[in-house]
Each structure stands twice: as structure tokens, then as C-alpha cells.
Design a protein around this motif. Structure first.
Motif: not given
Length: 470
Positions: A3-22
């Protein structure tokens, strides 16, 4: 599981990348989708789902573009209606990503379709929730954005209370809360600078989760909410209908113009001249009638708050090599009509012998001297809450957010001293006043932070006669 939080400070916004078993999933993607595609490609994973927690109002999502480029399915919560192909999840519906499971929990209140996604690991243990704008760290989502017909802000706040108490609070205390936003976002009013936390700790410290009754919750959540930025409703509409690929925006916007062509284009199109350099650099010299919104601050939200027409043509003056980044950040809030930038930056304008303008910027000490020697008109352009917390006795509260509302009070022949908290917003305000014919504007460098080091008298309560009603 990753699970990776991809945080963009300018917008104070968090998107997320989730990965499991391909397999992978993206939650609340931004407009520029290359980041997510590269992560999946590097990991040898296929993006299976794009989960949207709700129709975002503060940024344009990249869901449609990402779906087209990855083959992933777009998922929204119950009641959502889209103009593009999507799957509308049932409350409690489950989705498999490799060995983990995502469960859609319908949590209306911020918006009617708002949905929290619960991730359960391969051992069947609830690991985290992606709470969107339903639950923030230290706050909850504002309940005033989805009012329709007879549905009031208080009605939505009541829904939010039920969502939190029936769907989220019963979860285990060690469940991690991953929200869509952090401090600085206009989607809440008192978010923490932290971008994730355990649910158990939030139950202890988050005022909204500690409310003992629905009535108390409604009162606390709705108290002090400022009107939303004007672009919120427009971005929400874009996200419901989809938007053109960002590559097409770049093709139009990355148009390098020599000074004469830049000037001609400005005259022919009526484009806004947007200068994104540092405020103090801008003050020393700029193209007449240009507006300064520095790229190193909350650039995109301020563009969204102050430029009312998303279709407004925009010409850019940036630091060398910053044109593409500027266009990217404009597209995040729906401004796709950049039509070019000044090739060589402001230095090329000077080299061409073109006319320039300046704004006087003085130190807090010089401001103290001026205010001590004569009566001055000083505008405090911070938000009302900042002003009420503490301000100079003689300053007028004129929030930058509402500059169009108080502009009619301005006398073009008067001299105005302008300050904010640190100098970013005051230069925006000064540049707007200058562009509208107010010649005598003086910026106080360092803002209120520097002013506090002077002997000017301050007060920690609002002066009703001076505080602007908004």
C-alpha cells in the motif's frame, strides 16, 4: 501486499496504490496518470480497479484516462451516476485484488455517493480503510457540498454522523485510516498535518468522532464552515462527465512564445497573464497587468479560487523549465486552456525592451514606521479565522478568497498596505489590485509572522466594525 500513499502537497491530496499478487488498484487518482501506470509496470502488475471514494470537487480525477490506458474498471459507491462506463458498487460489495479484499462501505454525508473502502488482508484481518472525505485525520468532510432540493447541510451532517457511527467506528482500533486529504484542503476545516493514523487514536482525539449525540455532532461539524471555493462545483461536474486527455492539454499549452508573439497573443485573446515566480521576485519586475500566484505555494487551489472561468485562456510567465509543471498543476483543478508561455521567461521580456511594472515590498519594520507616523489603510488578506485569532488593531479584514466581494470598496487613488501570514497571499492580492488600476499598493514582506516582531498593537478578538462579513 503493498500500500503506497501518493501525497500531493499543493492540493493536500492523497491517492493510493494497492498491489497484491500481480494485481493492483488505484484509489482517487490525480489527472496525470503516468505515475500509476509506471508503478504497475515496474512491479509487473495489472491495474484491475480504480476506486473513487466520491465525486471530487477540489481536483479533476484521472479515472477515465487511467481506465482507458490500463483496462481497469472504475468503481463508485451506491447512488453514483456517471456519463462514462463504471461499476456502481452495492453497499458491502467485495472486490478481490490478488490476495486482498476491498469492501465498499457506503458512507454518505460529505456527498451522497461517498464510500469508504475497507481493505482486508490475505489472512482475513481488517487492515485499513480508504476513507476519502468521510473521515480525515482530526476532522471529517464538510457536509455542505451536496445539498439538493430540500436536502440541507444539517441533513447531510446527520447522514455523516450515522455513517461514522454505524460503518466506521465499529471497526477495530488498529485499523489504519487513509484519508483523501490533509491539512490545507478546503474539504474540511481543521485537518491534522498527519496523513494517516489508527482509527483508535482518532476516536480519542478527533472532535467529530467524540461527539456524544447527533445534535452535538451536527452543531460542531457545521459551525464555522466557510463557503466553498467557486471551482468546487465545476470540478465535481467534470468528474461526473469525464475530461480530455492531459496530453491534449500539453500539446496546446506547451507553446513557447517570444516576447512580441506573447504580447500579441495576450492582446488578441484577452488571456490572463499568470506569473508563477516567487512573490518577492515578481515584485521587483513583472509584465503589466499580470497576476502573481507563486508555484511554490498552494498554487492550484488559489487559481481555482480566484479565476472564475475554467475556459479562461491563460498565458504563463514561469521560471525556466517550469512551464510543464505549471500546466500540470492547472489541469489538476480543471484549467485546460493554457495557450502558451513566455519563452526565456521574464528575462527575455526585459531583453526585448518591453515595458515592466513593479510593486513596492517593505519590511515589517518599515511598515511599523509608516503606521506610527501617519494613519494608513492596511488590508489583512488572511482568512477570517486567522484574523479573529489575532490581528493588528487598525487593519481591515479583507480575505483574499473574497476579493471580488470587497473590490468595490477600493479607492484607486488611495494607498493600501497589504499583508497575509507570510507574504504569499498578499502578493497575489497586490497584483490583482494593480491589474485593476490601483497603483499605490505596498506589500508587507514576511506578513503577520514578521509583523509580530514589531511593537504594533495587536488584539486577539475580531473588531466587528472592521471585519468584513462574508
Amino acid at each position: 501486499m503493498k500500500i503506497e500513499q501518493i501525497y500531493t502537497g499543493c492540493l493536500a491530496e492523497a491517492a493510493y496504490y494497492i498491489e497484491s499478487n500481480g494485481e493492483a488498484a488505484i484509489i482517487d487518482p490525480l489527472r496525470e496518470v503516468g505515475t500509476y501506470l509506471k508503478k504497475a509496470e515496474k512491479a509487473g502488475a495489472k491495474i484491475k480497479y480504480i476506486f473513487e471514494t466520491h465525486f471530487h470537487a477540489d481536483f479533476v480525477s484521472g479515472h477515465v484516462d487511467l481506465a482507458e490506458k490500463s483496462g481497469a474498471e472504475i468503481i463508485y459507491g451506491p447512488t453514483a451516476k456517471t456519463a462514462f462506463k463504471s461499476h456502481i458498487a452495492r453497499d458491502g460489495e467485495q472486490f478481490k485484488i490478488g490476495k486482498v479484499t476491498i469492501t465498499a462501505l457506503h458512507t454518505p454525508g460529505h456527498t451522497l455517493e461517498s464510500t469508504t473502502y475497507l481493505l482486508t488482508d490475505e489472512n482475513g484481518k481488517d487492515h485499513c480503510i480508504f476513507s476519502g472525505d468521510t473521515l480525515f485525520i482530526g476532522d471529517v468532510g464538510r457536509p455542505d457540498l451536496a445539498q439538493k432540493g430540500e436536502l440541507t447541510m444539517e441533513d447531510l451532517a446527520g447522514m455523516l454522523y450515522d455513517s461514522l457511527n454505524h460503518k466506521i467506528k465499529p471497526l477495530a482500533d488498529d485499523v489504519i485510516v487513509y484519508p483523501a486529504h490533509g491539512a490545507g484542503s478546503a474539504c474540511g476545516k481543521s485537518m491534522s498535518k498527519e496523513t494517516f493514523d489508527t482509527l483508535g487514536h482518532q476516536k480519542e482525539v478527533n472532535y467529530a468522532l467524540k461527539a456524544s449525540t447527533k445534535e452535538q455532532f451536527i452543531k460542531e461539524v457545521t459551525d464555522g464552515i466557510m463557503p466553498p471555493p467557486q471551482y468546487f462545483s465545476k470540478n465535481a461536474a467534470i468528474n461526473k462527465g469525464g475530461v480530455e486527455s492531459i496530453e491534449e492539454v500539453f500539446e496546446k499549452g506547451l507553446n513557447a512564445l517570444i516576447p512580441q508573439a506573447f504580447e500579441d497573443t495576450a492582446n488578441q485573446t484577452g488571456a490572463i497573464l499568470l506569473d508563477t515566480r516567487d512573490p518577492q521576485v515578481f515584485a521587483k519586475g513583472f509584465i503589466p497587468n499580470s497576476i502573481n500566484i507563486g508555484l511554490n505555494g498552494q498554487f492550484a487551489p488559489w487559481v481555482g479560487a480566484l479565476i472564475t472561468d475554467l475556459q479562461q485562456p491563460i498565458l504563463l510567465i514561469t521560471e525556466e523549465g517550469k512551464a510543464e509543471e505549471t500546466i500540470t498543476r492547472l489541469t489538476r483543478v480543471g484549467y485546460d486552456n493554457t495557450i502558451g508561455y513566455l519563452d526565456g521567461g521574464f528575462e527575455s521580456w526585459i531583453a526585448a525592451g518591453k515595458e515592466i511594472d513593479t510593486i513596492e515590498s517593505i519590511s515589517a519594520t518599515a511598515f511599523e514606521t509608516a503606521a506610527s507616523e501617519a494613519e494608513v489603510i492596511a488590508l489583512d488578506v488572511r482568512k477570517p479565522g486567522e484574523y479573529e485569532s489575532e490581528h493588528l488593531e487598525f487593519t481591515l479584514s479583507r480575505p483574499l478568497d473574497y476579493i471580488d466581494d470587497w473590490m468595490s470598496e477600493i479607492d484607486p487613488k488611495s494607498t493600501y498596505y497589504i499583508h497575509c501570514a507570510g507574504g504569499y497571499r498578499s502578493m497575489i492580492a497586490a497584483s490583482i489590485l494593480k491589474s485593476r488600476g490601483v497603483e499605490n499598493v505596498i506589500d508587507v514582506a514576511g506578513g503577520y509572522g514578521a509583523i509580530k516582531g514589531t511593537n504594533l498593537k495587536r488584539t486577539d478578538f475580531a473588531c466587528p466594525s472592521k471585519a468584513m462579513k462574508v
